[in-house]
Design a protein around this motif. Structure first.
Motif, PDB file in Angstrom:
ATOM      1  N   GLY A  85       0.799  -1.210   0.000  1.00 53.74           N
ATOM      2  CA  GLY A  85       0.000   0.000   0.000  1.00 53.74           C
ATOM      3  C   GLY A  85       0.836   1.267   0.000  1.00 53.74           C
ATOM      4  N   GLY A  86       2.135   1.148   0.275  1.00 53.12           N
ATOM      5  CA  GLY A  86       3.026   2.295   0.267  1.00 53.12           C
ATOM      6  C   GLY A  86       3.705   2.476  -1.075  1.00 53.12           C
ATOM      7  N   ALA A  87       4.322   3.644  -1.263  1.00 50.79           N
ATOM      8  CA  ALA A  87       4.968   3.936  -2.543  1.00 50.79           C
ATOM      9  C   ALA A  87       6.101   2.958  -2.841  1.00 50.79           C
ATOM     10  CB  ALA A  87       5.491   5.368  -2.547  1.00 50.79           C
ATOM     11  N   ALA A  88       6.904   2.617  -1.830  1.00 48.35           N
ATOM     12  CA  ALA A  88       8.013   1.685  -2.046  1.00 48.35           C
ATOM     13  C   ALA A  88       7.490   0.304  -2.417  1.00 48.35           C
ATOM     14  CB  ALA A  88       8.887   1.610  -0.802  1.00 48.35           C
ATOM     15  N   GLY A  89       6.477  -0.171  -1.684  1.00 48.48           N
ATOM     16  CA  GLY A  89       5.920  -1.485  -1.967  1.00 48.48           C
ATOM     17  C   GLY A  89       5.345  -1.583  -3.366  1.00 48.48           C
ATOM     18  N   LEU A  90       4.698  -0.516  -3.812  1.00 42.52           N
ATOM     19  CA  LEU A  90       4.122  -0.518  -5.159  1.00 42.52           C
ATOM     20  C   LEU A  90       5.219  -0.534  -6.220  1.00 42.52           C
ATOM     21  CD1 LEU A  90       1.685  -0.416  -7.011  1.00 42.52           C
ATOM     22  CD2 LEU A  90       1.656   2.076  -6.747  1.00 42.52           C
ATOM     23  N   CYS A  91       6.294   0.240  -6.004  1.00 44.59           N
ATOM     24  CA  CYS A  91       7.408   0.224  -6.959  1.00 44.59           C
ATOM     25  C   CYS A  91       8.002  -1.171  -7.067  1.00 44.59           C
ATOM     26  CB  CYS A  91       8.500   1.200  -6.507  1.00 44.59           C
ATOM     27  SG  CYS A  91       8.095   2.948  -6.660  1.00 44.59           S
ATOM     28  N   VAL A 105       9.033  17.163  -3.849  1.00 49.02           N
ATOM     29  CA  VAL A 105       8.714  16.165  -2.825  1.00 49.02           C
ATOM     30  C   VAL A 105       7.378  16.513  -2.195  1.00 49.02           C
ATOM     31  CG1 VAL A 105       9.451  15.109  -0.653  1.00 49.02           C
ATOM     32  CG2 VAL A 105      11.165  15.792  -2.342  1.00 49.02           C
ATOM     33  N   LYS A 106       6.507  15.509  -2.078  1.00 50.24           N
ATOM     34  CA  LYS A 106       5.226  15.685  -1.404  1.00 50.24           C
ATOM     35  C   LYS A 106       5.072  14.588  -0.358  1.00 50.24           C
ATOM     36  CE  LYS A 106       2.883  17.897  -5.311  1.00 50.24           C
ATOM     37  NZ  LYS A 106       1.755  17.835  -6.281  1.00 50.24           N
ATOM     38  N   ALA A 107       4.779  14.996   0.882  1.00 52.76           N
ATOM     39  CA  ALA A 107       4.609  14.056   1.993  1.00 52.76           C
ATOM     40  C   ALA A 107       5.820  13.140   2.126  1.00 52.76           C
ATOM     41  CB  ALA A 107       3.337  13.243   1.818  1.00 52.76           C
ATOM     42  N   GLY A 108       7.009  13.686   1.866  1.00 54.73           N
ATOM     43  CA  GLY A 108       8.228  12.924   2.026  1.00 54.73           C
ATOM     44  C   GLY A 108       8.579  12.019   0.869  1.00 54.73           C
ATOM     45  N   ILE A 109       7.752  11.968  -0.177  1.00 53.25           N
ATOM     46  CA  ILE A 109       7.974  11.085  -1.322  1.00 53.25           C
ATOM     47  C   ILE A 109       8.281  11.917  -2.556  1.00 53.25           C
ATOM     48  CG2 ILE A 109       6.927   9.354  -2.830  1.00 53.25           C
ATOM     49  CD1 ILE A 109       5.241   8.474  -0.448  1.00 53.25           C
ATOM     50  N   SER A 110       9.310  11.520  -3.289  1.00 55.64           N
ATOM     51  CA  SER A 110       9.707  12.240  -4.492  1.00 55.64           C
ATOM     52  C   SER A 110       8.644  12.083  -5.576  1.00 55.64           C
ATOM     53  CB  SER A 110      11.051  11.706  -4.987  1.00 55.64           C
ATOM     54  OG  SER A 110      11.448  12.368  -6.167  1.00 55.64           O
ATOM     55  N   GLY A 115      10.472   5.170  -1.840  1.00 54.73           N
ATOM     56  CA  GLY A 115       9.252   5.495  -2.564  1.00 54.73           C
ATOM     57  C   GLY A 115       9.511   6.015  -3.966  1.00 54.73           C
ATOM     58  N   GLY A 116      10.726   6.495  -4.219  1.00 51.54           N
ATOM     59  CA  GLY A 116      11.086   6.983  -5.547  1.00 51.54           C
ATOM     60  C   GLY A 116      11.872   5.973  -6.364  1.00 51.54           C
ATOM     61  N   LEU A 117      11.838   4.710  -5.929  1.00 51.62           N
ATOM     62  CA  LEU A 117      12.616   3.658  -6.577  1.00 51.62           C
ATOM     63  C   LEU A 117      12.352   3.547  -8.071  1.00 51.62           C
ATOM     64  CD1 LEU A 117      14.415   1.036  -6.327  1.00 51.62           C
ATOM     65  CD2 LEU A 117      12.261  -0.196  -5.917  1.00 51.62           C
ATOM     66  N   SER A 118      11.133   3.851  -8.504  1.00 46.33           N
ATOM     67  CA  SER A 118      10.778   3.668  -9.912  1.00 46.33           C
ATOM     68  C   SER A 118      11.707   4.439 -10.845  1.00 46.33           C
ATOM     69  CB  SER A 118       9.327   4.079 -10.149  1.00 46.33           C
ATOM     70  OG  SER A 118       9.114   5.405  -9.702  1.00 46.33           O
ATOM     71  N   LEU A 119      12.209   5.596 -10.404  1.00 44.07           N
ATOM     72  CA  LEU A 119      13.121   6.369 -11.248  1.00 44.07           C
ATOM     73  C   LEU A 119      14.444   5.631 -11.429  1.00 44.07           C
ATOM     74  CD1 LEU A 119      14.105   8.768 -12.839  1.00 44.07           C
ATOM     75  CD2 LEU A 119      14.435  10.015 -10.688  1.00 44.07           C
ATOM     76  N   SER A 120      14.970   5.066 -10.347  1.00 43.30           N
ATOM     77  CA  SER A 120      16.234   4.324 -10.450  1.00 43.30           C
ATOM     78  C   SER A 120      16.074   3.097 -11.336  1.00 43.30           C
ATOM     79  CB  SER A 120      16.711   3.915  -9.053  1.00 43.30           C
ATOM     80  OG  SER A 120      17.043   5.060  -8.290  1.00 43.30           O
ATOM     81  N   LEU A 121      14.919   2.441 -11.250  1.00 46.54           N
ATOM     82  CA  LEU A 121      14.664   1.278 -12.102  1.00 46.54           C
ATOM     83  C   LEU A 121      14.555   1.701 -13.564  1.00 46.54           C
ATOM     84  CD1 LEU A 121      12.019  -0.607  -9.912  1.00 46.54           C
ATOM     85  CD2 LEU A 121      14.486  -1.010 -10.029  1.00 46.54           C
ATOM     86  N   ALA A 122      13.862   2.812 -13.814  1.00 46.23           N
ATOM     87  CA  ALA A 122      13.713   3.297 -15.187  1.00 46.23           C
ATOM     88  C   ALA A 122      15.055   3.703 -15.790  1.00 46.23           C
ATOM     89  CB  ALA A 122      12.738   4.474 -15.225  1.00 46.23           C
TER      90      ALA A 122
END
Length: 337
Positions: free
Chosen positions: A28-34, A233-238, A289-296
C-alpha cells in the motif's frame, strides 16, 4: 541475520530467478508498489500483502493477504502463515518497522524453504533512530549536519548554543515529512519544539537534495547505487526527480552504509550544498518510494536484491544506470467489483 534454505528452490534461469513466488509486504506504500511493479515486470508470481485491507495494490498481486500491523504480536506468525499457504519462495519486506518482527519468523520461514534477507536489527535501529544515526556518521567522519537530541541536553543548555541555525526540527523516530518544521529564528524554534514529539534539532542545509537507491551485498560490499535529485517532494515522497552522476555522492553513500553496518537495500538522503559539499542526513533500510526512477534508469535493484535473497551473488554491472533520466509522478486508479 540472513537465513536462506535453497533445498526446495525451483530450477534457476539465466538470472537465477525463474518461477519464484515473492511475498511483498507494504504494497500500500509507494516503495511497496514500486517493488511490486518491478517483480511483475520480471514475470514472477506475487503475493501482495499490507495491513490495510483497502490498499489498492492488493488487487495487483496474483494472490493477496491482509497482515496485522508490525507492532501486533501476531505479525510474524501471520507473514509465515501467508507465505506457507501460497508457496512463497522469498519474503520481500518494504517497511522498516516490520523488520524487527520479521526476524522472529526468519528461522521458521527458512526451515520451510522461504528465503528472507533482512538487515541486522542493529542496522535497522541505527537508521530508524535519527539521533543514533547522526552519532554513527559523526564517529565515522561522514559529513552530516550538527545535530542534538533535545532530551539529551543538560538543564539550562539552549539548543541554539549547540546547533547553529537555521534549523530543522523533526521527531527522533518518524517517517516522511510528518512533524518536520523549518525554523529561521529562535521564536520559531521554540514553537516547533513544543509540537514535535521527542524532538531532534539539526542545522538546516541549503542546496540540492538527493536520494541514492543503493545495494550492499551479503558480504558487506557496496554493490552500487543510483543518485537522483529530489526535484519535487510531497509528503516525504519524491514526485519529480532526475538521475545524475557524482562520484563523491556514491563514495559517501558507501561510507554511510558502512558506518551503520547495513547490508541489503537502502535509500540514503543528503544534500549537495550551496558551497558544493556533500552532506548526508538520513538513511532508510529499505527500498524507497522513488525507486521507480532508479529502475527506469536501468539499475536492476530489485532483481539483484532477489538474487542475494536466494543465495546468488549480486552482479554489480546490473546496477549501472543512465544519468539524466527524469520522472514526473501522477495518480492512477485500480477498480474492482
Amino acid at each position: 541475520m540472513t537465513l536462506v534454505n535453497t533445498a526446495s528452490r525451483p530450477a534457476a534461469s539465466a538470472d537465477g530467478l525463474a518461477n519464484l513466488t515473492v511475498l511483498i509486504t507494504g504494497v500500500g506504500g509507494a516503495a511497496g508498489l514500486c517493488v511490486l511493479k518491478a517483480v511483475r515486470a520480471a514475470g514472477l508470481r506475487i503475493v501482495a500483502a499490507d495491513c490495510d485491507a483497502r490498499a489498492a495494490a492488493l488487487d495487483l498481486g496474483d494472490a493477496a493477504g491482509v497482515l496485522p500491523r508490525a507492532d501486533d504480536p501476531a505479525f510474524a506468525a501471520s507473514v509465515a502463515k501467508l507465505a506457507l499457504e501460497h508457496g512463497v519462495d522469498v519474503v520481500l519486506c518494504t517497511v522498516a518497522e516490520e523488520m524487527p518482527a520479521l526476524h522472529a519468523a526468519s528461522e521458521e520461514l527458512a526451515n520451510a524453504g522461504v528465503s528472507v534477507w533482512l538487515p541486522s536489527p542493529e542496522a535497522v535501529a541505527d537508521c530508524s533512530d535519527k539521533a543514533r544515526f547522526a552519532e554513527r556518521l559523526t564517529a565515522a567522519g561522514v559529513p552530516t549536519p550538527a545535530t542534538v537530541h533535545v532530551a539529551d541536553l543538560a538543564d539550562g543548555v539552549a539548543v541554539t548554543s549547540v546547533v547553529p541555525g537555521p534549523w530543522i526540527v523533526k521527531p527522533r523516530f518518524g517517517r516522511g515529512s510528518r512533524d518536520v518544521y523549518a525554523c529561521d529564528d529562535p521564536e520559531e524554534l521554540g514553537w516547533a519544539l513544543r509540537r514535535v514529539p521527542d524532538p531532534l534539532v539539526q542545522t538546516r542545509l541549503s542546496g540540492r537534495e538527493f536520494t541514492v537507491d543503493a545495494l550492499v551485498d551479503r558480504e558487506g560490499r557496496f554493490a552500487g547505487g543510483v543518485p537522483r535529485w529530489r526535484v519535487e517532494v510531497k509528503a516525504g515522497i519524491s514526485t519529480k526527480g532526475e538521475t545524475f552522476t557524482d562520484d563523491r555522492v556514491l563514495a559517501g553513500t558507501a561510507a554511510v552504509l558502512a558506518a551503520v553496518g547495513l547490508r541489503g537495500v537502502a535509500c540514503v538522503q543528503g544534500f549537495v550544498t550551496d558551497t558544493n559539499e556533500v552532506v548526508f542526513v538520513e538513511t532508510n533500510p529499505r527500498f524507497s518510494g522513488g525507486l521507480s526512477l532508479s529502475l527506469a534508469a536501468g539499475a536492476d535493484l530489485v532483481g539483484q536484491y532477489l538474487r542475494a535473497a536466494v543465495g546468488l551473488p549480486v552482479l554489480p554491472q546490473a546496477l549501472d544506470y543512465r544519468p539524466g533520466v527524469r520522472m514526473s509522478r501522477y495518480f492512477s486508479e485500480v477498480f474492482s467489483g
